[in-house]
Write a protein that holds these residues in place. Structure first.
Motif, PDB file in Angstrom:
ATOM      1  N   ALA A  24     -33.301  27.587  39.713  1.00 58.09           N
ATOM      2  CA  ALA A  24     -32.165  26.911  40.324  1.00 58.09           C
ATOM      3  C   ALA A  24     -30.961  27.857  40.309  1.00 58.09           C
ATOM      4  N   PRO A  25     -29.970  27.631  41.173  1.00 61.76           N
ATOM      5  CA  PRO A  25     -28.795  28.520  41.203  1.00 61.76           C
ATOM      6  C   PRO A  25     -28.046  28.567  39.874  1.00 61.76           C
ATOM      7  N   THR A  26     -28.178  27.514  39.053  1.00 63.40           N
ATOM      8  CA  THR A  26     -27.455  27.448  37.773  1.00 63.40           C
ATOM      9  C   THR A  26     -28.240  28.040  36.610  1.00 63.40           C
ATOM     10  N   SER A  27     -29.372  28.676  36.882  1.00 61.67           N
ATOM     11  CA  SER A  27     -30.265  29.121  35.802  1.00 61.67           C
ATOM     12  C   SER A  27     -29.757  30.382  35.115  1.00 61.67           C
ATOM     13  N   ARG A  28     -30.138  30.514  33.850  1.00 57.84           N
ATOM     14  CA  ARG A  28     -29.882  31.737  33.071  1.00 57.84           C
ATOM     15  C   ARG A  28     -31.217  32.486  32.999  1.00 57.84           C
ATOM     16  N   GLN A  29     -31.472  33.343  33.948  1.00 54.98           N
ATOM     17  CA  GLN A  29     -32.793  33.940  34.110  1.00 54.98           C
ATOM     18  C   GLN A  29     -33.125  34.977  33.044  1.00 54.98           C
ATOM     19  N   ASP A  30     -32.101  35.516  32.381  1.00 54.35           N
ATOM     20  CA  ASP A  30     -32.363  36.551  31.385  1.00 54.35           C
ATOM     21  C   ASP A  30     -32.540  35.988  29.973  1.00 54.35           C
ATOM     22  N   SER A  31     -32.483  34.652  29.833  1.00 53.73           N
ATOM     23  CA  SER A  31     -32.580  34.038  28.500  1.00 53.73           C
ATOM     24  C   SER A  31     -33.469  32.806  28.552  1.00 53.73           C
ATOM     25  N   VAL A  32     -34.707  32.988  28.954  1.00 49.67           N
ATOM     26  CA  VAL A  32     -35.657  31.887  29.095  1.00 49.67           C
ATOM     27  C   VAL A  32     -36.423  31.699  27.788  1.00 49.67           C
ATOM     28  N   ALA A  33     -36.501  30.456  27.318  1.00 51.51           N
ATOM     29  CA  ALA A  33     -37.192  30.160  26.063  1.00 51.51           C
ATOM     30  C   ALA A  33     -38.691  29.980  26.313  1.00 51.51           C
ATOM     31  N   LEU A  34     -39.513  30.625  25.480  1.00 53.38           N
ATOM     32  CA  LEU A  34     -40.964  30.477  25.529  1.00 53.38           C
ATOM     33  C   LEU A  34     -41.426  29.992  24.160  1.00 53.38           C
ATOM     34  N   ILE A  35     -42.073  28.829  24.122  1.00 53.17           N
ATOM     35  CA  ILE A  35     -42.594  28.255  22.880  1.00 53.17           C
ATOM     36  C   ILE A  35     -44.113  28.246  22.973  1.00 53.17           C
ATOM     37  N   SER A  58     -48.992  26.916  13.686  1.00 50.79           N
ATOM     38  CA  SER A  58     -47.544  27.092  13.649  1.00 50.79           C
ATOM     39  C   SER A  58     -46.984  27.137  15.067  1.00 50.79           C
ATOM     40  N   ARG A  59     -45.659  27.013  15.156  1.00 45.21           N
ATOM     41  CA  ARG A  59     -44.979  27.130  16.438  1.00 45.21           C
ATOM     42  C   ARG A  59     -44.117  28.384  16.441  1.00 45.21           C
ATOM     43  N   MET A  60     -44.206  29.129  17.530  1.00 44.54           N
ATOM     44  CA  MET A  60     -43.426  30.355  17.675  1.00 44.54           C
ATOM     45  C   MET A  60     -42.491  30.199  18.870  1.00 44.54           C
ATOM     46  N   MET A  61     -41.357  30.896  18.816  1.00 43.90           N
ATOM     47  CA  MET A  61     -40.416  30.859  19.925  1.00 43.90           C
ATOM     48  C   MET A  61     -39.820  32.243  20.133  1.00 43.90           C
ATOM     49  N   ARG A  62     -39.664  32.642  21.378  1.00 40.16           N
ATOM     50  CA  ARG A  62     -38.966  33.874  21.713  1.00 40.16           C
ATOM     51  C   ARG A  62     -38.197  33.649  23.003  1.00 40.16           C
ATOM     52  N   VAL A  63     -37.235  34.518  23.263  1.00 37.98           N
ATOM     53  CA  VAL A  63     -36.464  34.472  24.501  1.00 37.98           C
ATOM     54  C   VAL A  63     -36.903  35.642  25.364  1.00 37.98           C
ATOM     55  N   VAL A  64     -37.180  35.374  26.643  1.00 39.78           N
ATOM     56  CA  VAL A  64     -37.686  36.408  27.539  1.00 39.78           C
ATOM     57  C   VAL A  64     -36.760  36.543  28.746  1.00 39.78           C
ATOM     58  N   ASP A  65     -36.731  37.731  29.296  1.00 38.89           N
ATOM     59  CA  ASP A  65     -35.933  38.050  30.476  1.00 38.89           C
ATOM     60  C   ASP A  65     -36.846  37.961  31.695  1.00 38.89           C
ATOM     61  N   LEU A  66     -36.581  37.007  32.588  1.00 44.25           N
ATOM     62  CA  LEU A  66     -37.434  36.803  33.762  1.00 44.25           C
ATOM     63  C   LEU A  66     -36.689  37.104  35.069  1.00 44.25           C
ATOM     64  N   ARG A  67     -35.663  37.943  34.997  1.00 43.52           N
ATOM     65  CA  ARG A  67     -34.976  38.306  36.224  1.00 43.52           C
ATOM     66  C   ARG A  67     -35.929  39.066  37.150  1.00 43.52           C
ATOM     67  N   PRO A  68     -35.946  38.708  38.420  1.00 46.75           N
ATOM     68  CA  PRO A  68     -36.847  39.396  39.362  1.00 46.75           C
ATOM     69  C   PRO A  68     -36.619  40.901  39.368  1.00 46.75           C
ATOM     70  N   ARG A  69     -37.736  41.634  39.310  1.00 48.26           N
ATOM     71  CA  ARG A  69     -37.766  43.099  39.388  1.00 48.26           C
ATOM     72  C   ARG A  69     -37.187  43.805  38.161  1.00 48.26           C
ATOM     73  N   ARG A  70     -36.537  43.058  37.255  1.00 45.97           N
ATOM     74  CA  ARG A  70     -35.980  43.681  36.065  1.00 45.97           C
ATOM     75  C   ARG A  70     -36.512  43.053  34.781  1.00 45.97           C
ATOM     76  N   GLY A  71     -37.165  41.921  34.928  1.00 47.10           N
ATOM     77  CA  GLY A  71     -37.593  41.177  33.750  1.00 47.10           C
ATOM     78  C   GLY A  71     -38.946  41.612  33.205  1.00 47.10           C
ATOM     79  N   GLU A  72     -39.409  40.845  32.215  1.00 42.10           N
ATOM     80  CA  GLU A  72     -40.662  41.149  31.541  1.00 42.10           C
ATOM     81  C   GLU A  72     -41.837  40.463  32.233  1.00 42.10           C
ATOM     82  N   VAL A  73     -43.018  41.012  32.055  1.00 40.47           N
ATOM     83  CA  VAL A  73     -44.253  40.359  32.470  1.00 40.47           C
ATOM     84  C   VAL A  73     -44.867  39.767  31.209  1.00 40.47           C
ATOM     85  N   VAL A  74     -44.844  38.442  31.111  1.00 39.19           N
ATOM     86  CA  VAL A  74     -45.286  37.747  29.899  1.00 39.19           C
ATOM     87  C   VAL A  74     -46.472  36.856  30.249  1.00 39.19           C
ATOM     88  N   PRO A  75     -47.704  37.292  29.930  1.00 39.59           N
ATOM     89  CA  PRO A  75     -48.865  36.449  30.211  1.00 39.59           C
ATOM     90  C   PRO A  75     -48.792  35.140  29.424  1.00 39.59           C
TER      91      PRO A  75
END
Length: 243
Positions: A161-172, A179-196
């Motif tokens: 969405a236009p209001t999204s924070r694409q560089d700080s996406v939570a992955l649980i 156990s439960r794990m959490m990290r923040v990933v950068d999903l900006r197009p062409r600059r972000g991470e590839v997270v399977p």
């Protein structure tokens, strides 16, 4: 133990605080938080180690009793996480490993059989789903057809969405030992991470505005007394887990 829903909401609240601090102090490098960044929230350190397979609703399993072959059944785990077996009735199967379920069923058959030997085998895995929520156009539950990464899952959810924070996406994600794990990933197009992604992953895209914080706190307070249940395919047919 906190429910998945409560952990999810508490994590999002903490992530919002971090985002607010970053906005206040100007552009900063995006960090990858581990459990130490979320005091009071029981997240384990992130690891890419594959956890032992947990049974899910929709999985088809064989429960064999070699010493009483007439009791052997091939069953599908129901939406409530349970299976029905002869003599012992309903047994909770979801969220257990195959050896754990073998032990539970064997103990249940002990009063009925002289040698309650049980062998549980996964015959067919049910649908592999991931959850995408937050600032995406069509949040929901999506089935993984083949390999899927976090950015592709967001695209399946209609994109950012236009209001999204694409560089700080939570992955649980579920880690070793349940156990439960959490990290923040950068999903900006062409600059972000590839997270399977893996089965059961939760992706949350936060807002880039301050309005998110109040909403998080409201949800956290509302969720505290509510427990988790296995009604994954509710009467509305949405496929969402019911809390």
């Amino acid at each position: 133990m906190l429910s998945d829903r409560r952990l999810f909401l508490l994590t999002l609240g903490s992530a919002s605080l971090a985002s607010l601090a970053a906005c206040a102090s100007g552009p900063q490098r995006v960090e990858r938080p581990m459990n130490g960044d979320f005091p009071g929230i029981p997240f384990a350190d992130w690891t890419d180690q594959e956890p032992e397979y947990l049974l899910y609703p929709g999985d088809e399993i064989e429960v064999a009793t070699p010493t009483a072959s007439e009791l052997t059944r091939t069953v599908r785990i129901g939406p409530d996480g349970r299976i029905a077996l002869p003599l012992i009735g309903s047994v909770m199967a979801a969220d257990r490993t195959l050896p754990q379920l073998q032990q539970v069923v064997s103990a249940a058959y002990a009063p009925q059989l002289v040698r309650p030997t049980v062998e549980v085998t996964l015959r067919q895995a049910g649908p592999i789903r991931v959850w995408v929520d937050g600032e995406v156009r069509t949040p929901g539950v999506f089935e993984m057809i083949g390999d899927l990464d976090a950015y592709q899952a967001v695209i399946q959810a209609g994109g950012f969405a236009p209001t999204s924070r694409q560089d700080s996406v939570a992955l649980i994600r579920r880690g070793p030992g349940g156990s439960r794990m959490m990290r923040v990933v950068d999903l900006r197009p062409r600059r972000g991470e590839v997270v399977p992604l893996r089965r059961g992953d939760i992706i949350f895209v936060p807002r880039s505005t301050l309005g998110e914080l109040a909403a998080f706190f409201t949800q956290v307070r509302a969720a505290l007394p509510i427990g988790f249940s296995y009604s994954i395919n509710g009467s509305n047919g949405s496929g969402f887990a019911q809390f």
